[in-house]
Design a protein around this motif. Structure first.
Motif, PDB file in Angstrom:
ATOM      1  N   ARG A   1       0.839  -1.213   0.000  1.00 54.05           N
ATOM      2  CA  ARG A   1       0.000   0.000   0.000  1.00 54.05           C
ATOM      3  C   ARG A   1       0.867   1.253   0.000  1.00 54.05           C
ATOM      4  N   GLU A   2       1.925   1.255   0.803  1.00 56.18           N
ATOM      5  CA  GLU A   2       2.799   2.427   0.862  1.00 56.18           C
ATOM      6  C   GLU A   2       3.470   2.670  -0.477  1.00 56.18           C
ATOM      7  N   LEU A   3       3.965   1.578  -1.079  1.00 55.84           N
ATOM      8  CA  LEU A   3       4.606   1.709  -2.400  1.00 55.84           C
ATOM      9  C   LEU A   3       3.591   2.214  -3.427  1.00 55.84           C
ATOM     10  N   ALA A   4       2.374   1.685  -3.375  1.00 56.19           N
ATOM     11  CA  ALA A   4       1.356   2.069  -4.363  1.00 56.19           C
ATOM     12  C   ALA A   4       1.014   3.551  -4.215  1.00 56.19           C
ATOM     13  N   ARG A   5       0.963   4.014  -2.990  1.00 54.94           N
ATOM     14  CA  ARG A   5       0.654   5.429  -2.756  1.00 54.94           C
ATOM     15  C   ARG A   5       1.760   6.316  -3.334  1.00 54.94           C
ATOM     16  N   THR A   6       3.002   5.928  -3.114  1.00 49.31           N
ATOM     17  CA  THR A   6       4.122   6.693  -3.669  1.00 49.31           C
ATOM     18  C   THR A   6       4.122   6.607  -5.197  1.00 49.31           C
ATOM     19  N   PHE A   7       3.802   5.409  -5.711  1.00 53.05           N
ATOM     20  CA  PHE A   7       3.739   5.208  -7.163  1.00 53.05           C
ATOM     21  C   PHE A   7       2.713   6.167  -7.780  1.00 53.05           C
ATOM     22  N   ILE A   8       1.541   6.278  -7.142  1.00 51.09           N
ATOM     23  CA  ILE A   8       0.493   7.166  -7.654  1.00 51.09           C
ATOM     24  C   ILE A   8       0.974   8.622  -7.607  1.00 51.09           C
ATOM     25  N   ALA A   9       1.736   8.957  -6.558  1.00 48.09           N
ATOM     26  CA  ALA A   9       2.232  10.333  -6.434  1.00 48.09           C
ATOM     27  C   ALA A   9       3.265  10.655  -7.509  1.00 48.09           C
ATOM     28  N   GLU A  10       4.054   9.662  -7.899  1.00 48.95           N
ATOM     29  CA  GLU A  10       5.185   9.940  -8.786  1.00 48.95           C
ATOM     30  C   GLU A  10       4.906   9.699 -10.258  1.00 48.95           C
ATOM     31  N   LYS A  11       3.879   8.900 -10.554  1.00 50.68           N
ATOM     32  CA  LYS A  11       3.600   8.597 -11.966  1.00 50.68           C
ATOM     33  C   LYS A  11       2.373   9.369 -12.428  1.00 50.68           C
TER      34      LYS A  11
ATOM     35  N   GLU B   1     -10.443   3.903  -8.525  1.00 46.89           N
ATOM     36  CA  GLU B   1     -10.344   2.458  -8.300  1.00 46.89           C
ATOM     37  C   GLU B   1      -9.422   1.800  -9.333  1.00 46.89           C
ATOM     38  N   VAL B   2      -9.520   2.256 -10.582  1.00 48.04           N
ATOM     39  CA  VAL B   2      -8.634   1.716 -11.627  1.00 48.04           C
ATOM     40  C   VAL B   2      -7.180   2.053 -11.296  1.00 48.04           C
ATOM     41  N   ILE B   3      -6.949   3.297 -10.924  1.00 47.13           N
ATOM     42  CA  ILE B   3      -5.573   3.744 -10.639  1.00 47.13           C
ATOM     43  C   ILE B   3      -4.985   2.964  -9.461  1.00 47.13           C
ATOM     44  N   VAL B   4      -5.770   2.823  -8.404  1.00 53.94           N
ATOM     45  CA  VAL B   4      -5.261   2.113  -7.222  1.00 53.94           C
ATOM     46  C   VAL B   4      -5.014   0.639  -7.547  1.00 53.94           C
ATOM     47  N   THR B   5      -5.922   0.035  -8.319  1.00 52.63           N
ATOM     48  CA  THR B   5      -5.767  -1.385  -8.668  1.00 52.63           C
ATOM     49  C   THR B   5      -4.515  -1.600  -9.515  1.00 52.63           C
ATOM     50  N   ILE B   6      -4.276  -0.711 -10.454  1.00 59.40           N
ATOM     51  CA  ILE B   6      -3.075  -0.839 -11.298  1.00 59.40           C
ATOM     52  C   ILE B   6      -1.819  -0.588 -10.461  1.00 59.40           C
ATOM     53  N   ALA B   7      -1.860   0.431  -9.608  1.00 63.55           N
ATOM     54  CA  ALA B   7      -0.676   0.761  -8.807  1.00 63.55           C
ATOM     55  C   ALA B   7      -0.286  -0.398  -7.882  1.00 63.55           C
ATOM     56  N   LEU B   8      -1.277  -1.042  -7.281  1.00 58.20           N
ATOM     57  CA  LEU B   8      -0.970  -2.174  -6.389  1.00 58.20           C
ATOM     58  C   LEU B   8      -0.248  -3.282  -7.150  1.00 58.20           C
ATOM     59  N   GLN B   9      -0.737  -3.574  -8.353  1.00 56.69           N
ATOM     60  CA  GLN B   9      -0.114  -4.662  -9.130  1.00 56.69           C
ATOM     61  C   GLN B   9       1.261  -4.248  -9.652  1.00 56.69           C
ATOM     62  N   ALA B  10       1.381  -2.982 -10.036  1.00 61.95           N
ATOM     63  CA  ALA B  10       2.665  -2.493 -10.559  1.00 61.95           C
ATOM     64  C   ALA B  10       3.747  -2.565  -9.489  1.00 61.95           C
ATOM     65  N   CYS B  11       3.339  -2.436  -8.225  1.00 60.75           N
ATOM     66  CA  CYS B  11       4.321  -2.408  -7.140  1.00 60.75           C
ATOM     67  C   CYS B  11       4.673  -3.794  -6.612  1.00 60.75           C
ATOM     68  N   LEU B  12       3.907  -4.819  -6.993  1.00 65.56           N
ATOM     69  CA  LEU B  12       4.241  -6.173  -6.535  1.00 65.56           C
ATOM     70  C   LEU B  12       5.668  -6.572  -6.900  1.00 65.56           C
ATOM     71  N   PRO B  13       6.087  -6.350  -8.168  1.00 65.52           N
ATOM     72  CA  PRO B  13       7.454  -6.761  -8.517  1.00 65.52           C
ATOM     73  C   PRO B  13       8.543  -5.971  -7.794  1.00 65.52           C
TER      74      PRO B  13
ATOM     75  N   LEU C   1       8.360  -5.041  -4.457  1.00 65.31           N
ATOM     76  CA  LEU C   1       8.199  -5.150  -2.995  1.00 65.31           C
ATOM     77  C   LEU C   1       9.552  -5.124  -2.290  1.00 65.31           C
ATOM     78  N   ARG C   2      10.509  -5.865  -2.816  1.00 69.11           N
ATOM     79  CA  ARG C   2      11.837  -5.915  -2.196  1.00 69.11           C
ATOM     80  C   ARG C   2      12.703  -4.733  -2.636  1.00 69.11           C
ATOM     81  N   ILE C   3      12.695  -4.476  -3.946  1.00 66.84           N
ATOM     82  CA  ILE C   3      13.652  -3.521  -4.515  1.00 66.84           C
ATOM     83  C   ILE C   3      13.280  -2.075  -4.224  1.00 66.84           C
ATOM     84  N   GLY C   4      11.982  -1.806  -4.209  1.00 65.06           N
ATOM     85  CA  GLY C   4      11.528  -0.421  -4.038  1.00 65.06           C
ATOM     86  C   GLY C   4      11.389   0.287  -5.375  1.00 65.06           C
ATOM     87  N   LEU C   5      10.851   1.505  -5.327  1.00 69.86           N
ATOM     88  CA  LEU C   5      10.465   2.210  -6.561  1.00 69.86           C
ATOM     89  C   LEU C   5      11.634   2.775  -7.361  1.00 69.86           C
ATOM     90  N   ARG C   6      12.848   2.697  -6.794  1.00 73.64           N
ATOM     91  CA  ARG C   6      13.988   3.205  -7.581  1.00 73.64           C
ATOM     92  C   ARG C   6      14.101   2.461  -8.913  1.00 73.64           C
TER      93      ARG C   6
END
Ligand SMILES: [Zn+2]
Length: 271
Positions: A49-59, A72-84, A86-91
């Motif tokens: 959730r934290e990664l997805a929130r940052t992802f939405i802020a930055e993209k 709902e579409v944006i949050v659903t996409i952001a959650l899935q985009a951030c799964l890969p 989880l370990r590495i982070g948004l960098r």
């Protein structure tokens, strides 16, 4: 000590992330569309959730072909985009900002030159596409018209990770402690075996599209890793082991926690 400029950047970033607020009800609605998130550990779900929130802020999200983007579409996409990541982070996703969402499959006009130097033009119907240094294009399918056994968002973002060290070749940037040799052995054995299965028209755990190239194979294996982890682990244990280290999660253990041990030889009468 951090510089004033760096401190300013961090402050600006924090302001942007603070500006994105997602209600609990919205998280729950979006996550309900993604039942495989139940395979994650509780701390991973919070991190997601934290990664997805940052992802939405930055993209920046854009709806193409008149598609009206909803939260709902944006949050659903952001959650899935951030799964890969989880370990590495948004960098791993820096250097580009656009996420373009199409209402269903879309067409990309292609031009290829054959060996004789003749240029062929054709329309390629696709579910998604990731451009190096550029945007990610994904299709949004609602409810029943969602293609089965395919997760276009995880697929395209796995390509983004693969691009972090250049070409889409199925070898992403590995963390220290993982060996390229171990990765190459697991993936080349799995890829060759998978291509033989596809050539023989056998039923496969992974999307047959993965036989196109080692890069596509890594992307479809990543989809299965998060969505159908037990099946992937059973069919390609070495690949599952590599992806578990790479993604820093063990969704097969989570799937067993949710559904129990899968029955052995289900549906087969033993003599
Ligand atoms: Zn692909």
């Amino acid at each position: 000590m951090i510089s004033i400029l760096e401190r300013f950047r961090r402050w600006r970033r924090a302001r942007r992330v603070d500006a994105v607020s997602v209600s609990d009800a919205m998280w729950i609605r979006a996550e309900a569309r993604l039942p495989f998130l139940d395979y994650l550990e509780p701390e991973h779900r919070l991190r997601l959730r934290e990664l997805a929130r940052t992802f939405i802020a930055e993209k920046q999200f854009y709806g193409a072909h008149g598609f009206a983007l909803t939260d709902e579409v944006i949050v659903t996409i952001a959650l899935q985009a951030c799964l890969p990541v989880l370990r590495i982070g948004l960098r791993a996703y820096r250097g580009w900002v656009g996420v373009i969402v199409y209402p269903g499959d879309f067409v990309i006009p292609r031009k290829v030159m054959d060996e004789a130097g003749v240029v062929h033009e054709y329309d390629d119907e696709v579910l998604g596409e990731a451009w190096e240094g550029g945007p990610v294009l994904v299709s949004w399918h609602d409810g029943e018209d969602a293609p089965e056994g395919v997760n276009v968002v995880i697929h395209e973002f796995a390509h983004k990770l693969d691009m972090e060290n250049g070409e889409v070749d199925g070898l992403p940037l590995l963390p220290s402690g993982m060996s390229r040799k171990g990765w190459a052995e697991a993936f080349s054995e799995g890829y060759e075996r998978f291509c033989r299965q596809v050539d023989a028209h056998a039923e496969t755990v992974l999307d047959p599209y993965g036989s196109e190239s080692p890069g596509e194979f890594f992307a479809v294996a990543s989809e299965a890793f998060f969505e159908a982890p037990c099946l992937l682990q059973e069919d390609f244990p070495a690949i599952y082991g590599q992806l578990r280290q790479f993604y820093g999660a063990d969704p097969a253990a989570g799937e067993r926690r949710v559904y129990g041990e899968p029955p052995r030889d289900a549906g087969v009468d033993s003599p």
